[in-house]
Scaffold this motif. Structure first.
Motif, PDB file in Angstrom:
ATOM      1  N   ARG A 665      76.758  42.731  48.048  1.00 54.26           N
ATOM      2  CA  ARG A 665      76.683  43.481  49.294  1.00 54.26           C
ATOM      3  C   ARG A 665      78.062  44.019  49.690  1.00 54.26           C
ATOM      4  NH1 ARG A 665      74.721  40.986  55.141  1.00 54.26           N
ATOM      5  NH2 ARG A 665      75.392  42.731  56.426  1.00 54.26           N
ATOM      6  N   GLU A 666      79.092  43.166  49.595  1.00 55.53           N
ATOM      7  CA  GLU A 666      80.444  43.590  49.969  1.00 55.53           C
ATOM      8  C   GLU A 666      80.946  44.696  49.053  1.00 55.53           C
ATOM      9  OE1 GLU A 666      79.419  40.553  49.716  1.00 55.53           O
ATOM     10  OE2 GLU A 666      79.673  39.700  51.726  1.00 55.53           O
ATOM     11  N   GLN A 667      80.627  44.583  47.773  1.00 53.39           N
ATOM     12  CA  GLN A 667      81.050  45.604  46.824  1.00 53.39           C
ATOM     13  C   GLN A 667      80.393  46.943  47.163  1.00 53.39           C
ATOM     14  OE1 GLN A 667      83.220  45.435  44.432  1.00 53.39           O
ATOM     15  NE2 GLN A 667      82.825  47.271  43.219  1.00 53.39           N
ATOM     16  N   SER A 668      79.110  46.910  47.473  1.00 50.05           N
ATOM     17  CA  SER A 668      78.386  48.134  47.810  1.00 50.05           C
ATOM     18  C   SER A 668      78.948  48.777  49.078  1.00 50.05           C
ATOM     19  CB  SER A 668      76.899  47.832  47.982  1.00 50.05           C
ATOM     20  OG  SER A 668      76.198  48.972  48.407  1.00 50.05           O
ATOM     21  N   GLN A 669      79.219  47.949  50.082  1.00 50.80           N
ATOM     22  CA  GLN A 669      79.769  48.472  51.337  1.00 50.80           C
ATOM     23  C   GLN A 669      81.136  49.110  51.111  1.00 50.80           C
ATOM     24  OE1 GLN A 669      79.815  45.203  54.073  1.00 50.80           O
ATOM     25  NE2 GLN A 669      77.594  45.105  54.264  1.00 50.80           N
ATOM     26  N   ALA A 670      81.979  48.453  50.341  1.00 52.27           N
ATOM     27  CA  ALA A 670      83.315  48.980  50.069  1.00 52.27           C
ATOM     28  C   ALA A 670      83.235  50.308  49.323  1.00 52.27           C
ATOM     29  CB  ALA A 670      84.117  47.964  49.250  1.00 52.27           C
ATOM     30  N   GLN A 671      82.331  50.393  48.375  1.00 53.54           N
ATOM     31  CA  GLN A 671      82.187  51.633  47.611  1.00 53.54           C
ATOM     32  C   GLN A 671      81.714  52.774  48.507  1.00 53.54           C
ATOM     33  OE1 GLN A 671      79.534  50.344  44.488  1.00 53.54           O
ATOM     34  NE2 GLN A 671      81.228  49.963  43.068  1.00 53.54           N
ATOM     35  N   GLN A 672      80.759  52.484  49.395  1.00 56.37           N
ATOM     36  CA  GLN A 672      80.271  53.533  50.290  1.00 56.37           C
ATOM     37  C   GLN A 672      81.374  54.020  51.221  1.00 56.37           C
ATOM     38  OE1 GLN A 672      76.376  53.052  52.113  1.00 56.37           O
ATOM     39  NE2 GLN A 672      75.899  51.438  50.658  1.00 56.37           N
ATOM     40  N   ARG A 673      82.189  53.101  51.697  1.00 55.25           N
ATOM     41  CA  ARG A 673      83.280  53.494  52.593  1.00 55.25           C
ATOM     42  C   ARG A 673      84.287  54.379  51.869  1.00 55.25           C
ATOM     43  NH1 ARG A 673      85.766  48.203  54.116  1.00 55.25           N
ATOM     44  NH2 ARG A 673      87.245  49.500  55.250  1.00 55.25           N
ATOM     45  N   GLY A 674      84.688  53.952  50.679  1.00 53.70           N
ATOM     46  CA  GLY A 674      85.658  54.734  49.923  1.00 53.70           C
ATOM     47  C   GLY A 674      85.132  56.107  49.557  1.00 53.70           C
ATOM     48  N   ARG A 675      83.843  56.173  49.269  1.00 52.24           N
ATOM     49  CA  ARG A 675      83.222  57.436  48.871  1.00 52.24           C
ATOM     50  C   ARG A 675      83.201  58.448  50.007  1.00 52.24           C
ATOM     51  NH1 ARG A 675      78.245  55.453  47.319  1.00 52.24           N
ATOM     52  NH2 ARG A 675      79.342  54.409  45.618  1.00 52.24           N
ATOM     53  N   ARG A 676      83.189  57.964  51.242  1.00 52.31           N
ATOM     54  CA  ARG A 676      83.051  58.849  52.394  1.00 52.31           C
ATOM     55  C   ARG A 676      84.402  59.316  52.953  1.00 52.31           C
ATOM     56  NH1 ARG A 676      78.225  58.642  55.141  1.00 52.31           N
ATOM     57  NH2 ARG A 676      79.280  58.834  57.152  1.00 52.31           N
ATOM     58  N   PHE A 677      85.495  58.799  52.432  1.00 49.65           N
ATOM     59  CA  PHE A 677      86.813  59.152  52.965  1.00 49.65           C
ATOM     60  C   PHE A 677      87.123  60.633  52.741  1.00 49.65           C
ATOM     61  CE2 PHE A 677      88.921  54.716  52.645  1.00 49.65           C
ATOM     62  CZ  PHE A 677      88.629  54.466  53.976  1.00 49.65           C
ATOM     63  N   SER A 678      87.658  61.275  53.779  1.00 51.30           N
ATOM     64  CA  SER A 678      88.296  62.570  53.579  1.00 51.30           C
ATOM     65  C   SER A 678      89.636  62.325  52.887  1.00 51.30           C
ATOM     66  CB  SER A 678      88.525  63.268  54.915  1.00 51.30           C
ATOM     67  OG  SER A 678      89.512  62.567  55.674  1.00 51.30           O
ATOM     68  N   LEU A 679      90.309  63.395  52.487  1.00 54.58           N
ATOM     69  CA  LEU A 679      91.591  63.231  51.822  1.00 54.58           C
ATOM     70  C   LEU A 679      92.599  62.565  52.758  1.00 54.58           C
ATOM     71  CD1 LEU A 679      93.177  63.828  49.219  1.00 54.58           C
ATOM     72  CD2 LEU A 679      93.923  65.965  50.276  1.00 54.58           C
ATOM     73  N   ASP A 680      92.661  63.028  53.997  1.00 57.40           N
ATOM     74  CA  ASP A 680      93.596  62.431  54.965  1.00 57.40           C
ATOM     75  C   ASP A 680      93.273  60.967  55.219  1.00 57.40           C
ATOM     76  OD1 ASP A 680      95.145  64.662  55.290  1.00 57.40           O
ATOM     77  OD2 ASP A 680      94.024  65.426  57.003  1.00 57.40           O
ATOM     78  N   GLN A 681      91.990  60.647  55.335  1.00 56.91           N
ATOM     79  CA  GLN A 681      91.591  59.265  55.577  1.00 56.91           C
ATOM     80  C   GLN A 681      91.951  58.372  54.392  1.00 56.91           C
ATOM     81  OE1 GLN A 681      87.437  59.968  56.317  1.00 56.91           O
ATOM     82  NE2 GLN A 681      87.660  59.786  58.540  1.00 56.91           N
ATOM     83  N   ALA A 682      91.750  58.883  53.193  1.00 58.58           N
ATOM     84  CA  ALA A 682      92.052  58.087  51.999  1.00 58.58           C
ATOM     85  C   ALA A 682      93.546  57.793  51.903  1.00 58.58           C
ATOM     86  CB  ALA A 682      91.572  58.826  50.750  1.00 58.58           C
TER      87      ALA A 682
END
Length: 777
Positions: A665-682
């Motif tokens: 579950r934690e891995q999935s959540q982390a991946q979804q968060r990283g995937r949604r980052f804009s360039l500035d956010q990343a």
């Protein structure tokens, strides 16, 4: 309509269609009306000024003991009729009323007057309104106009188009009505075609219609009426000429609202000759313009001083919109306004001259940026090229359509090659380089070889090695037939870059060493700097870390001497990569410097490499953080279509260890968060500047009660307060209270923000959202 409220009388027309969106603008208008005696709602024709003003007036009517009156000026074309129209609206039975009669009548009343459509009588309305406000202390006036009245004490509310989805809009049709433009289209469409709804089949077309019409309510309503005969996709296909297509207005609407062209004709007729001329000339710009470009294109039609005056006037009349970013003002027209002006320009003898000036200006800009690439203004030039992409591409296209101008189109494409790499526009760059080469006369020119080398480098960065080496082979054949010795060196440098990009670091190092020897004799600092960073990266991949660091440090010396940023960022990225195993503190320093430079450059190519390095450095200490960074890096590699060249060799092992340390579950959540980052956010996340997204979502979510969670979910579905009340079996007033509290708790000003926030939180922790939602049932 005359409606009695207590001892007050409200003279406002009933709404024939539902009022959609504008919650923030309604609140702003009411706030302004509470603190200013004159509020003018401005905006381009068809943006919804009248509807907003009438809704505001109806909402605040209970506070005006003297009543609310609508003064409709759309059909009043003579200034001398203004006083009579106002007297008629006030129901004064006076023969030949004067302004003094009106002020005497209103002097002791706490009343609200709504002056609608003032733009064609703006000077005369300003005189009347000014006199009324000076004599009548409790009078409030709400005006609508395409330009402000320009008198003391006036507050203006510039009405913008409705919100439209961007490229990251929700994939589910149920989420689209949270965007006001889509909600309006759906509402009017269901009136035109009962049973119409947004489905997976039509959602793309509906979104594109709203985007093409830029959220303007009038054309959106006109487009929706076309559904009686056409599908949404067919409507979209007809929007290349919206003025000719959007013609079926309501029979009861004023003539200026019967079609999009009528609305724009009304604005055009209200302009002076100088304003019309500049409206037409400035329409040549594809997607906005800076002042210096406008001065070049408008030369001969207006001096610098006159241009600024007329430009200001066009802004005041809502024809042009100024947009300020990073201390710079850029000017833009809505697409419908621009197409109208361009049609007018094409009908004049100015068109050819303006087109040539436009072309020459952007050719000069592209060549100047290329010539000055290695310098302290590099970031500024990159930003300028990014702002002017649409204009540069329009000029390239125009040049390539004319055989005699085709070489100019190729020169622009070559000049943009480094810009495309920096900004990760690899597909775009390859398209234009290939397109430009295809339109040249047969030959083996230096420019042809340069374009082939540039295209091969872009293909190499995408990991398309076969295509890259095929292009290089063609470049070599051309170079063999060219007597210029610099052509061979150009091909050699491109081969080195492609070899490095396609993971043949041994060949790349050998080729870079050969090119450096030739470059030393030529004195080309740009080529030397790029070869040094290339050689340093190649040696780093080969494990010769000491030599790699030496060459990269030499590159930094040259970079610093010129004040440039791109190769400095590349060098620091490579130094971070080669230092991370044996010297993590030094690697962290280089990483931080490179991330700050990358943020200035807005380079997703560099960012993807840096995010990998950041993930690798933090993996053993913060597995979740590393997982987010790994996924963000992968997402940006995918978006630019490339294979990373700066990622560490043990990347797969590190990612595997990170996955094992986290639960599913934690891995999935982390991946979804990283995937949604804009360039500035990343980049901000990699620098440790951005709060943890889980914590932010949880903190905000914990503030909501279970009932408010249910209301938030209904907001995301596009439900109005009335629909929320019916669904939850509560009063409409209670529903409105829930909505207000949700907005206040989350710190938002729009229901759209609530919908986006809920979608994001659900991605982070879907089970928590489901649990809280059911708890309140």
């Amino acid at each position: 309509m005359s409606l009695a409220i207590g001892d007050r009388t409200v003279h406002l027309p009933l709404e024939l269609t539902s009022f959609v969106g504008r919650r923030t603008e309604l609140a702003d208008a009411k706030r302004l009306l509470g603190t200013h005696r004159l509020v003018t709602v401005t905006g381009i024709g068809g943006v919804g000024k009248t509807r907003l003003a009438l809704r505001v007036a109806a909402d605040v009517a209970h506070t005006f003991t003297g009543g609310v009156r609508l003064v409709e000026l759309g059909d009043v074309h003579d200034a001398w009729k203004l006083i009579g129209t106002l007297a008629e609206s006030l129901a004064l039975e006076i023969t030949a009323p004067s302004l003094d009669d009106l002020t005497e009548h209103l002097a002791a009343q706490r009343a609200l007057l709504v002056f609608d459509n003032c733009e064609h009588l703006v000077d005369d309305v300003a005189v009347v309104v000014g006199k009324l406000l000076r004599v009548c202390p409790d009078l409030r006036i709400l005006a609508t106009s395409r330009e402000c009245l320009g008198i003391g004490g006036e507050a203006t509310l510039a009405l913008r188009p409705l919100a439209t989805p961007d490229c990251h809009c929700p994939s589910s049709p149920s989420g689209l009505p949270s965007y006001e433009a889509v909600a309006l289209f759906a509402d009017r469409a269901s009136a035109a075609v009962p049973g119409f709804g947004i489905t997976e089949d039509n959602q793309f077309a509906v979104v594109k219609i709203c985007q093409r019409l830029e959220g303007l309510p009038l054309p959106i309503e006109l487009a929706a009426r076309r559904l009686r005969a056409l599908s949404a996709q067919q409507i979209l296909e007809h929007l290349d000429d919206p003025c000719c297509f959007l013609t079926l207005g309501s029979r009861g609407a004023p003539a200026r609202q019967q079609s999009l062209r009528s609305s724009l004709d009304w604005s055009y007729d209200l302009c002076s000759a100088a304003e019309r001329c500049l409206w037409e000339v400035l329409s040549i710009f594809e997607d906005g313009f800076d002042l210096d470009a406008a001065e070049a294109v408008c030369a001969g039609y207006a001096t610098s001083g006159e241009l600024l005056d007329v430009l200001t006037s066009l802004i005041n009349k809502s024809i042009i919109t100024p947009e300020q970013t990073r201390g710079l003002v850029r000017y833009r027209m809505l697409a419908t306004v621009r197409h109208y002006g361009l049609d007018k320009l094409r009908a004049t003898d100015r068109h050819t001259t303006v087109l040539h000036r436009y072309r020459d200006w952007f050719i000069k800009l592209a060549l100047h940026a290329d010539a000055c690439w290695l310098g302290s203004r590099q970031v500024e030039l990159i930003d300028r090229l990014a702002r002017e992409r649409a204009n540069l591409y329009a000029v390239m296209s125009a040049c390539l359509d004319e055989p005699r101008d085709a070489p100019c189109g190729l020169r622009i494409a070559i000049a943009l090659r480094r810009f495309w790499v920096t900004r990760g526009l690899l597909d775009e760059g390859r398209h234009w380089l290939s397109h430009a080469r295809a339109h040249q006369l047969p030959g083996r020119s230096f420019a042809q070889v340069t374009a082939l080398c540039a295209e091969s480098t872009l293909a190499g960065l995408q990991g398309r090695s076969r295509e890259a080496f095929d292009l290089l082979a063609e470049a070599r054949r051309f170079a063999a037939l060219n007597l210029d010795p610099g052509v061979g060196q150009l091909v050699l440098r491109a081969e080195a870059e492609v070899s490095l990009a396609t993971d043949d670091a041994t060949a790349a190092a050998a080729l870079f060493e050969i090119t450096l020897e030739a470059i030393d004799a030529s004195g080309d600092d740009t080529a030397r700097l790029e070869a040094l960073t290339g050689l340093g990266r190649a040696l780093g991949h080969n494990g010769d870390l000491e030599s790699a660091a030496t060459y990269l440090q030499e590159a930094l010396v040259i970079s610093d001497a010129h004040g440039e940023s791109v190769n400095r960022a590349v060098a620091h990225t490579a130094l971070a990569a080669i230092s991370e195993t044996g010297a993590p503190t030094r690697a962290a320093h280089h990483l931080e410097v490179a991330l700050h430079l990358t943020r200035q450059l807005r380079s997703p190519v560099l960012a993807a490499d840096l995010l990998h390095i950041a993930a690798n450095l933090t993996a053993d200490r913060h597995a979740e953080r590393a997982a987010v960074l790994f996924e963000a890096a992968a997402a940006w590699q995918h978006r630019v279509g490339r294979i990373p060249t700066g990622a560490p060799a043990n990347l797969d092992d590190v990612r595997a260890r990170t996955t094992l340390r986290l639960g599913e579950r934690e891995q999935s959540q982390a991946q979804q968060r990283g995937r949604r980052f804009s360039l500035d956010q990343a980049v901000a996340y990699a620098l440790g500047e951005q709060p943890d997204r889980d914590e932010r979502c949880t903190r905000s979510g914990d503030l909501l009660t279970p009932r408010e969670w249910q209301v938030a979910q209904l907001i995301r579905q596009g439900s109005t307060n009335k629909a929320i009340a019916e669904t939850l079996v509560i009063s409409q007033c209670t529903a409105q209270g829930h909505v207000e509290r949700i907005l206040n708790k989350l710190g938002f000003t729009s229901r759209v923000h609530v919908a986006a926030w809920l979608t994001e939180r659900e991605a982070v922790d879907p089970e928590a959202v489901l649990e809280v939602g059911w708890r309140g049932r």
